[in-house]
Write a protein that holds these residues in place. Structure first.
Motif, short mmCIF file in Angstrom:
data_model
loop_
_atom_site.label_atom_id
_atom_site.label_comp_id
_atom_site.label_asym_id
_atom_site.label_seq_id
_atom_site.Cartn_x
_atom_site.Cartn_y
_atom_site.Cartn_z
N TRP A 1 68.06 42.05 -54.72
CA TRP A 1 67.70 42.54 -56.05
C TRP A 1 68.85 42.36 -57.04
CZ3 TRP A 1 63.33 43.86 -58.37
CH2 TRP A 1 63.42 44.50 -59.60
N LEU A 2 70.09 42.40 -56.54
CA LEU A 2 71.27 42.34 -57.41
C LEU A 2 71.52 40.94 -57.93
CD1 LEU A 2 73.62 44.63 -55.32
CD2 LEU A 2 72.21 45.26 -57.28
N HIS B 1 62.81 26.83 -52.29
CA HIS B 1 62.51 26.78 -53.72
C HIS B 1 62.94 25.47 -54.40
CE1 HIS B 1 62.06 31.39 -53.69
NE2 HIS B 1 60.87 30.87 -53.87
N PHE C 1 68.40 50.07 -62.26
CA PHE C 1 67.69 50.26 -61.01
C PHE C 1 68.19 49.25 -59.98
CE2 PHE C 1 64.00 48.52 -58.56
CZ PHE C 1 63.92 49.54 -57.63
N THR C 2 68.42 49.71 -58.76
CA THR C 2 68.73 48.79 -57.67
C THR C 2 67.90 49.17 -56.45
OG1 THR C 2 70.51 49.89 -56.47
CG2 THR C 2 71.12 48.73 -58.50
N LEU D 1 73.44 43.89 -64.96
CA LEU D 1 72.74 45.14 -64.66
C LEU D 1 73.58 46.33 -65.13
CD1 LEU D 1 71.61 44.15 -61.05
CD2 LEU D 1 70.00 44.82 -62.85
N GLN E 1 58.06 36.22 -55.82
CA GLN E 1 58.96 35.04 -55.73
C GLN E 1 58.93 34.30 -54.41
OE1 GLN E 1 62.93 36.53 -56.57
NE2 GLN E 1 62.07 38.19 -57.79
N PRO F 1 62.60 33.14 -59.68
CA PRO F 1 62.59 33.57 -61.09
C PRO F 1 63.38 32.68 -62.03
CG PRO F 1 64.00 34.99 -59.77
CD PRO F 1 63.26 34.11 -58.81
N GLU G 1 60.57 40.37 -64.50
CA GLU G 1 61.27 41.58 -64.06
C GLU G 1 62.67 41.28 -63.56
OE1 GLU G 1 58.43 42.72 -60.88
OE2 GLU G 1 60.18 42.96 -59.59
N VAL G 2 62.89 40.06 -63.06
CA VAL G 2 64.27 39.69 -62.73
C VAL G 2 64.73 38.49 -63.54
CG1 VAL G 2 64.18 40.75 -60.44
CG2 VAL G 2 63.70 38.33 -60.69
N ALA H 1 66.98 36.78 -65.72
CA ALA H 1 68.37 37.23 -65.81
C ALA H 1 68.78 37.63 -67.22
CB ALA H 1 69.30 36.12 -65.30
N ASN H 2 68.20 36.98 -68.22
CA ASN H 2 68.66 37.23 -69.57
C ASN H 2 67.71 36.56 -70.57
OD1 ASN H 2 69.43 34.40 -69.72
ND2 ASN H 2 71.18 34.98 -68.45
N ARG I 1 67.49 45.13 -66.49
CA ARG I 1 67.97 43.87 -65.92
C ARG I 1 68.89 43.16 -66.90
NH1 ARG I 1 68.51 41.31 -61.11
NH2 ARG I 1 66.76 42.60 -60.42
N HIS J 1 57.78 45.40 -67.21
CA HIS J 1 57.93 45.75 -65.80
C HIS J 1 58.37 47.20 -65.67
CE1 HIS J 1 60.80 46.10 -62.25
NE2 HIS J 1 59.63 45.94 -61.69
#
Lengths: 434, 434
Positions: A98-99, A149, B51-52, B108, B248, B276, B298-299, B301-302, B324, B348
Motif C-alpha cells: 500500500w505504501l 504488468h 491511511f495505511t 502520504l 490492480q 495503477p 485510489e493509489v 500517486a499524484n 494519497r 475513494h
C-alpha cells in the motif's frame, strides 16, 4: 548450503551539500546510502544499498527493517531457484505494498535488499555480477525477469529471443570490453552550484583526460544555462557530446521552449525535462525537440513507467537506475524492454556507489541484450568511490571492466563507521545535516 | 495570531486482518492511520492523517517527523496566505524529494500534514472544510491549487473559469445537499475474504437499507468472481448498480478478457483493472471494455498521473483519494482536471477515516467544480467510524452533509490510546500484527 542469518542496515551520509557537489535544479543534498549487509552462516556477506539525498535516509533504513523478515533465515539456494518469487515477496507484501505500490521509499528499500542478495549470488559463484548474468543459459535468465504488468509489451518469449540472439558474438564482445573498457561520459563538469571558472576548468581537464562526452545541469536562469553551455562547448569543440540535464524542473511547454533556446550549443540529449511520471509529457517534448534526444529514467519509479516511456516513443535513450527499482529482476525487465523497442540504455550513475553498480548492468546489457555500443555510455561522476572496496576505475574516459566477485557494492568498514549518521565522527563533529 | 507550536504523530492500527474485512486481490491488512495532531498556541488543534495497511505505518509516521520542521513554528496566517508555497515546501524539499518524488511514503506523509493544516484553517473559520472552500472567491481558490507540472492540461485561467461557473446555482445545490445528502455506494458487501452466504446476506441487507449501488471485489478465481457477481446481482435486481474492483491484479490483456467474462452481471464499472501507474494500459482497457467504465485513482500517486489518465481517455470516472496525494492543494488540482475533461469524480473511501474526509471533497466538487450529481457517488464502507469525534452519518444510502467546523479528521483520544501501536492495550494483548 548457505543461509542468510541476518540483515544489518547502516544510515551512511556524506556531507556533500556544503560543497555544491551534486547540486541541480531541484536537489541539494548530502549524498547518502541505506547500506545493507546480509550475514550468512558461511564465509560470505552480501552487500547492497540504495542511494538517497541526505535527510530521509532514516526512512529507507526503516523500510529495510520492515522488509527484513522476507530474507532472514532463507537459504540462498531457494532465492536463486525462484528469484522473481523472492523479489515479489517484498514488492507485493500484502501490507507494505500500500505504501507504494512499487515506488518511493518502500521500493528503494526493496532494491537495496534484493541487490544485496544478488551480490551474494555472484560472490557464491565467484564471478562479478555482469559475468554471472552473461554466462547464464537463456531459460534461467528469463526466469530471473519480473514480467508482472509488462506482458503487453514484453513476453517471456520475446525475452528469450533477445537473450538467445545475445549469445551470438558474445566472446568477441567480452574480449572487447576487457580490452577497451566501457564507454562513458562524465557529469562532474557542470553542477549548478559551481561558478563559471570552475565549470570551464573542469570541462578543459575532462577533455584532456580523454572524455569526449560530458553533461551539464540546466534549469536555472535561461541566460545562465546558455552561458555555461557556451563555455563548455567552447572548451570541448564541436565533436564532443554535450548532454544537458534539467532534473525535472520544467512544465511540458516550458521544456520545449527552453530546449530550443539551448539548441545552439548542440545538445546530444535533454535529460529529465519535466516530471518523471509524465509519460505523455515526455512524448510531446520528444516530438517537439527532435532530433535532440529526450532521456529520463533515474527516478522512473518502476518497470511500468519504463514500459510506457517506450510504448509512447517518449524517450530515445533510457536511463535505468540500479537502486530505484526492485533490484536485478526488475532491472533485467527494463533492459529487455529497451531492447524490444530498440532504444539504447545509458544507465544513471553518480550519487553514492551507483557507478559501482551500473558498470555491471551496462556490461551485461552489451554482452547479452543490447549487443551494440552505438549510443551507449555509462554515466560517470568522480565522487565517493574511495569508500568502496572494489571501486570503479576509469582509463581515458572509459570504465575498466570489474573483475572481483560480486556486485561491487561493498563499502569499506572504516567509511561506514566514519560517516554513519548521526553517531559517526563526521556528523558528531559537524552537527546537523544540511 | 495562531501559531503552530508542535507536531505529534501517532501510529494507530486496528486489527482488521483477522476478520477478512478489507481483503481484496492484493491487500490484506490491519487498517491503520498515521495520525497527526498540530498543536497551536491557541485553543485549536489540527488533525490529519494518512491511511495505511498495517505494517509499515511506522514509516509514514517517521516521514511525518522528517517533514515536521516545515510546519513547526509557522503562523497559520502565513500558511493561509500561501497554501501552495507551503505544500510545496514539503513536496519539493531539496533532500526528501528524492525519496518520491511526490509518491509513496513521503507523499502520504505530506498529505497527512497538509490536511491537518487545512483542518486548522477550517476550524479557525468556524466552518466545515467543504463550506470554507465553497465560500471562497475564485481568485483565492485558484491560489490554493497546485498547478505544478499540469499546466499543459489545466491553466490557472481554466481553473478560474470552472470555479466562476460554479458560482451559478450554488445556493440551490447547497440546499439540495443539506436536504438530500450526498449520493453514495457501499463497498461493505463483497470483500474477497467473505464466504458466499455472508455476501448474499450483506447485499440483501444493503439493498433493504436503501443502497442502490454497491461494489464487490474481483480478481480471484474467475469462477468465484462470476458466482459472487451472480449472487449479488440476483439480490439487487437489474436496476441497482454493481461495481467491480480488481485491485490492480491483472495484466492489461488479462483485464480485458476477465472484464468481458463478467459482463453478464452488468458491471457499472471495473475498478483498478491493472497496475495503477499504467496510464496507457488503462487507456487500452477502456477502449476494449466500453461501455463498461474503467475507473482508478485510489493509489494514483499524484496529480501528474491523474492528468495523464484524463489526457489519454483512460478512465470514465476518477477516484481521487484524500490522503494519497499532497493534501488539499493537490486534491483541488485533481478535481479541476477532472472537470476540465468532463469526467465525474467518485472519491475513494473506506480504510480508516477516508469517508470522513472525502465527504467534504465531494460536497465542494458538486458545489463549485463538477456542479452535477450525474454519475457521482461517494464510496462508503461501514468500518471504524466510531473512532472519530465527527463520524460520517448515512441515511437511506446517502451521506448526511457534515456540519462541524474542520475536516472531520479528529480521532477520539480513547481510540488513539487503545489502538496505538505497539503500546496500546489492543496490541499489548494480541501480540504481533497480522
Amino acid at each position: 548450503m548457505t543461509r542468510i542469518t541476518g540483515v544489518r542496515v547502516h544510515d551512511v551520509r556524506f556531507p556533500t551539500a556544503a560543497a555544491g557537489d551534486g547540486s541541480d535544479a531541484v536537489n541539494r543534498g548530502d549524498y547518502s546510502a541505506t547500506y545493507v549487509e546480509l550475514a550468512t552462516d558461511g564465509p560470505l556477506t552480501g552487500a547492497g544499498f540504495t542511494f538517497t539525498n541526505g535527510r530521509g535516509n532514516e526512512l529507507t533504513c526503516a523500510a529495510v527493517r520492515a522488509l527484513a523478515h522476507h530474507v532472514e533465515g532463507r537459504p540462498l539456494a531457494d532465492l536463486w531457484a525462484d528469484p522473481v518469487g523472492f523479489a515479489r515477496s517484498l514488492s507485493a507484501d500484502v501490507q507494505l505494498r500500500w505504501l507504494g505500490p512499487e515506488k518511493g521509499v518502500i521500493h528503494l528499500a526493496t532494491g537495496a535488499v534484493v541487490n544485496a542478495v544478488w551480490d551474494l549470488h555472484a560472490k557464491e559463484a565467484g564471478k562479478p555480477l555482469w559475468q554471472l548474468l552473461a554466462d547464464l543459459p537463456t531459460g534461467k535468465l528469463v526466469g530471473c525477469v519480473d514480467f508482472r504488468h509488462i506482458t503487453d509489451a514484453l513476453t517471456p518469449a520475446d525475452a528469450a529471443a533477445i537473450l538467445d540472439r545475445g549469445r551470438d558474438g558474445l566472446d568477441a564482445r567480452r574480449a572487447e570490453l576487457e580490452r577497451d573498457g566501457l564507454p562513458s561520459y562524465t557529469t562532474s563538469v557542470g553542477w549548478l552550484g559551481y561558478p563559471d571558472d570552475k565549470v570551464r576548468e573542469l570541462a578543459r581537464s575532462a577533455y584532456a583526460d580523454g572524455w569526449r562526452a560530458m553533461k551539464m545541469k540546466v534549469g536555472g536562469e535561461p541566460a545562465d544555462d546558455l552561458r555555461r553551455a557556451r563555455i563548455i562547448r567552447a572548451e570541448i569543440g564541436p565533436d564532443a557530446l554535450l548532454m544537458m540535464d534539467a532534473n525535472q524542473v520544467w512544465e511540458v511547454d516550458e521544456a520545449i521552449a527552453r530546449t530550443a533556446a539551448l539548441a545552439e550549443a548542440d545538445p546530444y540529449w535533454i535529460e529529465e525535462p519535466t516530471h518523471p511520471d509524465d509519460v505523455l509529457g515526455h512524448a510531446r517534448i520528444q516530438r517537439a525537440v527532435a532530433p535532440i534526444r529526450v532521456v529520463t529514467g533515474e527516478v522512473a519509479a518502476n518497470r511500468v513507467i519504463v514500459k510506457q516511456l517506450l510504448q509512447a516513443g517518449a524517450v530515445r535513450v533510457v536511463q535505468i537506475d540500479a537502486c530505484r527499482v526492485g533490484g536485478i529482476p526488475e532491472v533485467l525487465a527494463e533492459l529487455l524492454l529497451a531492447a524490444k523497442y530498440g532504444v539504447p540504455v545509458c544507465p544513471h550513475a553518480g550519487g553514492v556507489g551507483l557507478c559501482e553498480l551500473v558498470q555491471h548492468l551496462f556490461a551485461f546489457d552489451y554482452l547479452r541484450v543490447g549487443t551494440s555500443l552505438d549510443g551507449r555510455m555509462v554515466e560517470y561522476v568522480d565522487h565517493l568511490h574511495e569508500h568502496f572496496t572494489d571501486p570503479v576505475r576509469t582509463r581515458g574516459g572509459r570504465y575498466v571492466l570489474p573483475r572481483e566477485p560480486g556486485y561491487s557494492a561493498t563499502m569499506r568498514p572504516a567509511s561506514v563507521a566514519e560517516f554513519r549518521f548521526p553517531d559517526g565522527p563526521v556528523w558528531a563533529r559537524s552537527g546537523k545535516p544540511g
